[in-house]
Design a protein around this motif. Structure first.
Motif, short mmCIF file in Angstrom:
data_model
loop_
_atom_site.label_atom_id
_atom_site.label_comp_id
_atom_site.label_asym_id
_atom_site.label_seq_id
_atom_site.Cartn_x
_atom_site.Cartn_y
_atom_site.Cartn_z
N LYS A 190 0.62 -1.23 -0.13
CA LYS A 190 0.33 -0.55 0.00
C LYS A 190 0.89 1.41 0.74
O LYS A 190 2.17 1.43 0.60
CB LYS A 190 -0.98 0.20 1.18
N ASN A 191 0.33 2.28 -0.61
CA ASN A 191 1.40 3.22 -0.92
C ASN A 191 1.10 4.05 0.50
O ASN A 191 0.20 4.10 1.50
CB ASN A 191 0.85 4.85 -2.01
N GLN A 217 -5.50 -2.88 -0.02
CA GLN A 217 -6.14 -1.66 0.78
C GLN A 217 -6.50 -1.09 1.68
O GLN A 217 -6.70 -0.25 1.99
CB GLN A 217 -7.15 -1.28 -0.49
N LYS A 270 -1.97 4.53 -5.63
CA LYS A 270 -2.39 3.22 -4.41
C LYS A 270 -1.63 2.86 -4.02
O LYS A 270 -2.04 2.14 -2.55
CB LYS A 270 -4.70 2.89 -4.51
N TYR A 271 -1.25 2.02 -4.86
CA TYR A 271 0.12 0.83 -4.36
C TYR A 271 1.37 1.12 -4.56
O TYR A 271 1.11 1.94 -5.48
CB TYR A 271 0.03 -0.45 -5.11
N LYS A 316 -6.27 3.92 -9.86
CA LYS A 316 -5.60 3.63 -9.36
C LYS A 316 -4.52 3.63 -8.64
O LYS A 316 -3.58 3.70 -8.00
CB LYS A 316 -5.82 2.03 -9.80
N LEU A 355 -6.05 -7.04 -3.40
CA LEU A 355 -5.44 -6.34 -4.03
C LEU A 355 -6.37 -5.29 -3.00
O LEU A 355 -6.45 -3.71 -2.38
CB LEU A 355 -5.55 -5.63 -5.20
N GLN A 356 -7.70 -5.57 -2.84
CA GLN A 356 -8.34 -5.02 -2.25
C GLN A 356 -8.56 -4.70 -0.79
O GLN A 356 -8.75 -3.87 0.14
CB GLN A 356 -10.01 -5.42 -2.87
N TYR A 409 -2.32 -2.08 -11.80
CA TYR A 409 -3.08 -1.33 -10.64
C TYR A 409 -3.00 0.16 -9.56
O TYR A 409 -2.75 0.80 -9.25
CB TYR A 409 -2.97 -2.50 -9.51
N THR A 410 -0.78 0.40 -10.14
CA THR A 410 0.09 0.90 -10.17
C THR A 410 -0.46 1.98 -10.55
O THR A 410 -0.30 3.81 -10.58
CB THR A 410 1.30 0.85 -9.73
#
Length: 278
Positions: free
Chosen positions: A135-136, A196, A222-223, A219, A192-193, A213-214
């Motif tokens: 997670k970012n 998050q 978020k990652y 999105k 991935l949910q 996803y990045t």
């Protein structure tokens, strides 16, 4: 005595008939999912797991899209048939292929020795690998050694699942303590949910999916993808064992698509770069 001979002859003829009919039945079964049956039906059935962007996934209109979807559709055109997609959980996709539910697997499937024991593969059409995503804002995990005592999310039955198990063993050998828990999910979107939501600390997943996803709209930010790649892998098309005629025809279509630049166009469309540029 004559009656006994007559009975024996009758019994022999019945036995031969049963064997011949049984043989015909086996031949009929073996003829399914072949190039001949595909041409006759006018349909190439492709098995995939439909939540694996950008390889195959549902868009906002629930339409099936992605790199593999476009490639499979073009393969069908070059074989002179329509392409039909059969959505299947990835964990059972090989069994579904072997049972004849579809003709081939085009679903971001990495080629492994274990899988080659069960099915045949085309030549690699894409180079991939297993990466780690956090997670970012998470600065406590920067490399694989940091996964000691952490909860790792993976998609069930994938090479990411295998990579997590192998890493767990490696960490235990090195530190006498490994991953706290490997949580397994049916779909990449689900894992991935949960990342998050904070229900796992890191996700191990195929590189194209992770990078999508990045950077995908909605999105981005978020990652974060870690720089370390756990495994480098080749992605191929799966076929039932000894289905060589269909495999060779599909392979020729893919080879031609690479030569004429079709795969390069699809790569730019879905990955933003030409993965086939030499």
């Amino acid at each position: 005595m004559k009656k006994i001979k007559t009975l024996l002859i009758t019994f022999f003829m019945i036995t031969v008939s049963i064997i011949m009919l049984s043989g015909c039945g086996k031949t009929g079964t073996a003829s399914t999912n072949t190039l001949e049956s595909v041409k006759k039906a006018g349909v190439l059935k492709i098995g995939l797991e439909d939540s694996f962007p950008p390889m195959e996934f549902r868009d906002s209109n629930n339409k099936l899209v992605g790199f593999d979807v476009d490639m499979a559709t073009e393969i069908g055109k070059r074989l002179g048939v329509k392409t039909q997609f059969v959505s299947t959980d990835f964990n059972g996709i090989i069994l579904a292929l072997k049972s004849g539910k579809f003709d081939a697997i085009i679903s971001g499937m990495n080629i492994t020795d274990e899988r080659k024991k069960q099915i045949d593969f085309s030549k690699p059409y894409f180079m991939s690998g297993e990466i780690m995503i956090v997670k970012n804002g998470n600065t406590t995990i920067t490399k694989s050694d940091d996964l000691v005592g952490k909860t790792v999310g993976v998609e069930l039955g994938t090479t990411g699942d295998t990579a997590a198990q192998n890493l767990d063993k490696k960490l235990k050998d090195k530190y006498s303590k490994g991953i706290k828990e490997i949580k397994k999910y049916d779909k990449a979107t689900d894992v991935l949910q949960d990342l998050q939501a904070g229900r796992c600390d890191v996700v191990i997943i195929d590189e194209p999916v992770g990078r999508y996803y990045t950077s995908a709209p909605g999105k981005k930010g978020k990652y974060r993808v870690l720089s370390e790649k756990l495994v480098s892998e080749a992605t191929g098309i799966g076929f039932k064992k000894d289905n060589k005629e269909l495999e060779e025809s599909v392979q020729k279509a893919v080879d031609d698509m690479q030569k004429d630049g079709t795969l390069s166009k699809l790569s730019i469309k879905w990955f933003g770069t030409d993965e086939y540029k030499k």
